[in-house]
Scaffold this motif. Structure first.
Motif, PDB file in Angstrom:
ATOM      1  N   GLY A 175      14.995   1.759   2.081  1.00 39.24           N
ATOM      2  CA  GLY A 175      13.627   2.223   2.259  1.00 39.24           C
ATOM      3  C   GLY A 175      12.590   1.115   2.193  1.00 39.24           C
ATOM      4  N   TRP A 176      11.359   1.493   1.852  1.00 42.63           N
ATOM      5  CA  TRP A 176      10.238   0.559   1.833  1.00 42.63           C
ATOM      6  C   TRP A 176      10.428  -0.547   0.794  1.00 42.63           C
ATOM      7  N   THR A 177      11.042  -0.205  -0.343  1.00 37.28           N
ATOM      8  CA  THR A 177      11.292  -1.229  -1.364  1.00 37.28           C
ATOM      9  C   THR A 177      12.223  -2.308  -0.834  1.00 37.28           C
ATOM     10  N   ASN A 178      13.261  -1.897  -0.143  1.00 40.32           N
ATOM     11  CA  ASN A 178      14.178  -2.858   0.473  1.00 40.32           C
ATOM     12  C   ASN A 178      13.438  -3.773   1.443  1.00 40.32           C
ATOM     13  N   GLU A 179      12.555  -3.187   2.261  1.00 38.55           N
ATOM     14  CA  GLU A 179      11.784  -3.994   3.209  1.00 38.55           C
ATOM     15  C   GLU A 179      10.883  -5.002   2.494  1.00 38.55           C
ATOM     16  N   GLY A 180      10.267  -4.569   1.400  1.00 40.24           N
ATOM     17  CA  GLY A 180       9.395  -5.465   0.655  1.00 40.24           C
ATOM     18  C   GLY A 180      10.146  -6.641   0.052  1.00 40.24           C
ATOM     19  N   LEU A 181      11.308  -6.387  -0.517  1.00 45.53           N
ATOM     20  CA  LEU A 181      12.098  -7.460  -1.111  1.00 45.53           C
ATOM     21  C   LEU A 181      12.667  -8.386  -0.034  1.00 45.53           C
ATOM     22  N   LEU A 182      13.036  -7.817   1.103  1.00 44.45           N
ATOM     23  CA  LEU A 182      13.471  -8.665   2.216  1.00 44.45           C
ATOM     24  C   LEU A 182      12.315  -9.541   2.708  1.00 44.45           C
ATOM     25  N   TYR A 183      11.121  -8.990   2.712  1.00 37.56           N
ATOM     26  CA  TYR A 183       9.945  -9.759   3.133  1.00 37.56           C
ATOM     27  C   TYR A 183       9.745 -10.966   2.213  1.00 37.56           C
ATOM     28  N   LEU A 184       9.803 -10.748   0.897  1.00 39.24           N
ATOM     29  CA  LEU A 184       9.651 -11.842  -0.055  1.00 39.24           C
ATOM     30  C   LEU A 184      10.791 -12.848   0.058  1.00 39.24           C
ATOM     31  N   GLN A 243       0.826  -1.203   0.000  1.00 31.80           N
ATOM     32  CA  GLN A 243       0.000   0.000   0.000  1.00 31.80           C
ATOM     33  C   GLN A 243       0.864   1.258   0.000  1.00 31.80           C
ATOM     34  N   THR A 244       1.903   1.237   0.825  1.00 32.28           N
ATOM     35  CA  THR A 244       2.780   2.405   0.909  1.00 32.28           C
ATOM     36  C   THR A 244       3.453   2.682  -0.426  1.00 32.28           C
ATOM     37  N   LEU A 245       3.929   1.632  -1.083  1.00 33.54           N
ATOM     38  CA  LEU A 245       4.637   1.819  -2.346  1.00 33.54           C
ATOM     39  C   LEU A 245       3.685   2.140  -3.495  1.00 33.54           C
ATOM     40  N   ILE A 246       2.492   1.586  -3.472  1.00 29.15           N
ATOM     41  CA  ILE A 246       1.512   1.912  -4.515  1.00 29.15           C
ATOM     42  C   ILE A 246       1.123   3.385  -4.439  1.00 29.15           C
ATOM     43  N   ILE A 247       0.933   3.873  -3.227  1.00 27.19           N
ATOM     44  CA  ILE A 247       0.547   5.274  -3.041  1.00 27.19           C
ATOM     45  C   ILE A 247       1.669   6.213  -3.431  1.00 27.19           C
ATOM     46  N   ASN A 248       2.897   5.842  -3.085  1.00 24.56           N
ATOM     47  CA  ASN A 248       4.017   6.775  -3.220  1.00 24.56           C
ATOM     48  C   ASN A 248       4.922   6.510  -4.419  1.00 24.56           C
ATOM     49  N   GLY A 249       4.814   5.326  -5.040  1.00 24.41           N
ATOM     50  CA  GLY A 249       5.760   4.959  -6.085  1.00 24.41           C
ATOM     51  C   GLY A 249       5.811   5.925  -7.245  1.00 24.41           C
ATOM     52  N   THR A 250       4.669   6.184  -7.860  1.00 20.74           N
ATOM     53  CA  THR A 250       4.659   7.081  -9.012  1.00 20.74           C
ATOM     54  C   THR A 250       4.809   8.542  -8.602  1.00 20.74           C
ATOM     55  N   LEU A 251       4.622   8.826  -7.317  1.00 15.47           N
ATOM     56  CA  LEU A 251       4.811  10.204  -6.836  1.00 15.47           C
ATOM     57  C   LEU A 251       6.269  10.515  -6.542  1.00 15.47           C
ATOM     58  N   THR A 252       7.103   9.475  -6.495  1.00 13.40           N
ATOM     59  CA  THR A 252       8.527   9.664  -6.231  1.00 13.40           C
ATOM     60  C   THR A 252       9.178  10.357  -7.417  1.00 13.40           C
ATOM     61  N   ASP A 253       9.825  11.476  -7.174  1.00 12.23           N
ATOM     62  CA  ASP A 253      10.439  12.239  -8.263  1.00 12.23           C
ATOM     63  C   ASP A 253      11.644  11.528  -8.859  1.00 12.23           C
ATOM     64  N   GLN A 254      12.396  10.829  -8.023  1.00 14.46           N
ATOM     65  CA  GLN A 254      13.661  10.235  -8.429  1.00 14.46           C
ATOM     66  C   GLN A 254      13.427   8.982  -9.289  1.00 14.46           C
ATOM     67  N   PRO A 255      13.989   8.935 -10.507  1.00 13.16           N
ATOM     68  CA  PRO A 255      13.807   7.752 -11.354  1.00 13.16           C
ATOM     69  C   PRO A 255      14.801   6.630 -11.071  1.00 13.16           C
ATOM     70  N   GLY A 256      15.818   6.887 -10.249  1.00 12.55           N
ATOM     71  CA  GLY A 256      16.962   5.994 -10.148  1.00 12.55           C
ATOM     72  C   GLY A 256      16.742   4.699  -9.389  1.00 12.55           C
ATOM     73  N   LEU A 257      17.841   3.960  -9.249  1.00 12.55           N
ATOM     74  CA  LEU A 257      17.806   2.613  -8.689  1.00 12.55           C
ATOM     75  C   LEU A 257      17.766   2.607  -7.167  1.00 12.55           C
ATOM     76  N   PHE A 258      18.615   3.361  -6.510  1.00 17.16           N
ATOM     77  CA  PHE A 258      18.740   3.279  -5.053  1.00 17.16           C
ATOM     78  C   PHE A 258      17.565   3.915  -4.318  1.00 17.16           C
ATOM     79  N   TYR A 259      17.054   5.028  -4.841  1.00 12.22           N
ATOM     80  CA  TYR A 259      16.060   5.804  -4.095  1.00 12.22           C
ATOM     81  C   TYR A 259      14.763   6.042  -4.869  1.00 12.22           C
ATOM     82  N   GLY A 260      14.666   5.534  -6.089  1.00 13.14           N
ATOM     83  CA  GLY A 260      13.553   5.934  -6.924  1.00 13.14           C
ATOM     84  C   GLY A 260      12.782   4.819  -7.598  1.00 13.14           C
ATOM     85  N   LYS A 261      12.207   5.174  -8.728  1.00 12.82           N
ATOM     86  CA  LYS A 261      11.232   4.324  -9.409  1.00 12.82           C
ATOM     87  C   LYS A 261      11.816   3.007  -9.913  1.00 12.82           C
TER      88      LYS A 261
END
Length: 280
Positions: A257-266, A9-27
């Motif tokens: 960030g949240w993406t790291n947590e999600g991948l660790l969860y999987l 939910q957090t990533l769906i809400i914020n993913g496309t709103l993230t300005d940064q396109p990059g790998l470490f911090y962005g889309k």
């Protein structure tokens, strides 16, 4: 530990709103999570979300984008190659990478670099070429030429003893990674042995090396690069991770960030191996 639903939910809400396109911090990093989540759940909507992110990323790639690995084109390109190699993205290699390769070739051959770090320096550029050469780019002469140029520059710095202590782990990891490419395996034994004489490498302190990484990322990286068994330490760190409800995360990113947590969860669900950590 967060629930997978909360992370989604957090990533769906914020993913496309993230300005940064990059790998470490962005889309790009966020798309890594949603592609894996789609495969885990069988829910095509997550795949569609990842594809929407890719479309947004492509719109943000301009002629002025940085070549950096953490926030720029090197990391975005490495992420796209990861999507191709894992079957998440089906497209003609030339259509996807023609502009990436040309821009990164120009950076490697002609542009000044600020340092040798992974995040913003020369080994980050090199990581792009290594990942491309593991995919469909292995017969591309320009990619091999650019990587050879980067290797030459790094060897020159090592010979001059001009590699700062804080950049030495990234340099060693780069040499380790390139030595796993077909045709490169026997070319770096001598220079890697020279690097082992660095105190930062020879007297390995797993708690201090790769300071930009989280504990789990650092342990997996050290186990892979230095061929040491850290299974006990990893088990302890996984136990800590599962028992922690981290409410301090502020960014969406792959690094911490949240993406790291999600991948660790999987990964913890054994629905995903740790190969995604090689993006960091």
């Amino acid at each position: 530990m967060k629930s997978l639903e909360k992370i989604e939910q957090t990533l769906i809400i914020n993913g496309t709103l993230t300005d940064q396109p990059g790998l470490f911090y962005g889309k790009t990093g966020i798309a890594v999570f949603f592609f894996h989540l789609a495969r885990h759940t069988g829910n095509k909507l997550f795949q569609d979300y990842a594809m929407n992110l890719i479309e947004e990323i492509q719109k943000q790639i301009t002629t002025t984008i940085s070549a950096r690995y953490d926030v720029g084109l090197a990391g975005i390109g490495a992420g796209f190659e990861y999507f191709m190699q894992n079957g998440f993205l089906e497209a003609d290699d030339n259509d996807i990478f023609e502009d990436f390769d040309a821009r990164m070739y120009r950076a490697a051959m002609y542009e000044p670099y600020s340092n040798l770090s992974l995040e913003g320096g020369l080994t980050g550029w090199g990581r792009y070429f290594i990942r491309r050469l593991r995919g469909n780019g292995q017969k591309n002469d320009q990619l091999n030429k650019a990587l050879a140029h980067i290797v030459h520059e790094i060897k020159r710095k090592i010979k001059k003893k001009a590699v700062p202590v804080n950049e030495q782990p990234d340099v060693y990891r780069f040499l380790h990674d390139i030595s796993t490419l077909p045709g490169y395996a026997d070319k770096f034994c001598d220079v890697m042995q020279r690097c082992m004489k660095w105190e930062s490498i020879g007297k390995l302190d797993v708690q201090k090396i790769f300071p930009y990484m989280s504990n789990l990322q650092r342990l997996y990286t050290c186990q892979a690069c230095f061929n040491i068994d850290l299974s006990e330490e990893l088990a302890q760190e996984w136990e800590k991770w599962t028992e922690t409800e981290n409410n301090t995360l502020k960014d969406m990113g792959l690094l911490k960030g949240w993406t790291n947590e999600g991948l660790l969860y999987l990964t913890n669900l054994q629905r995903l191996d740790v190969s995604w950590l090689n993006l960091l």
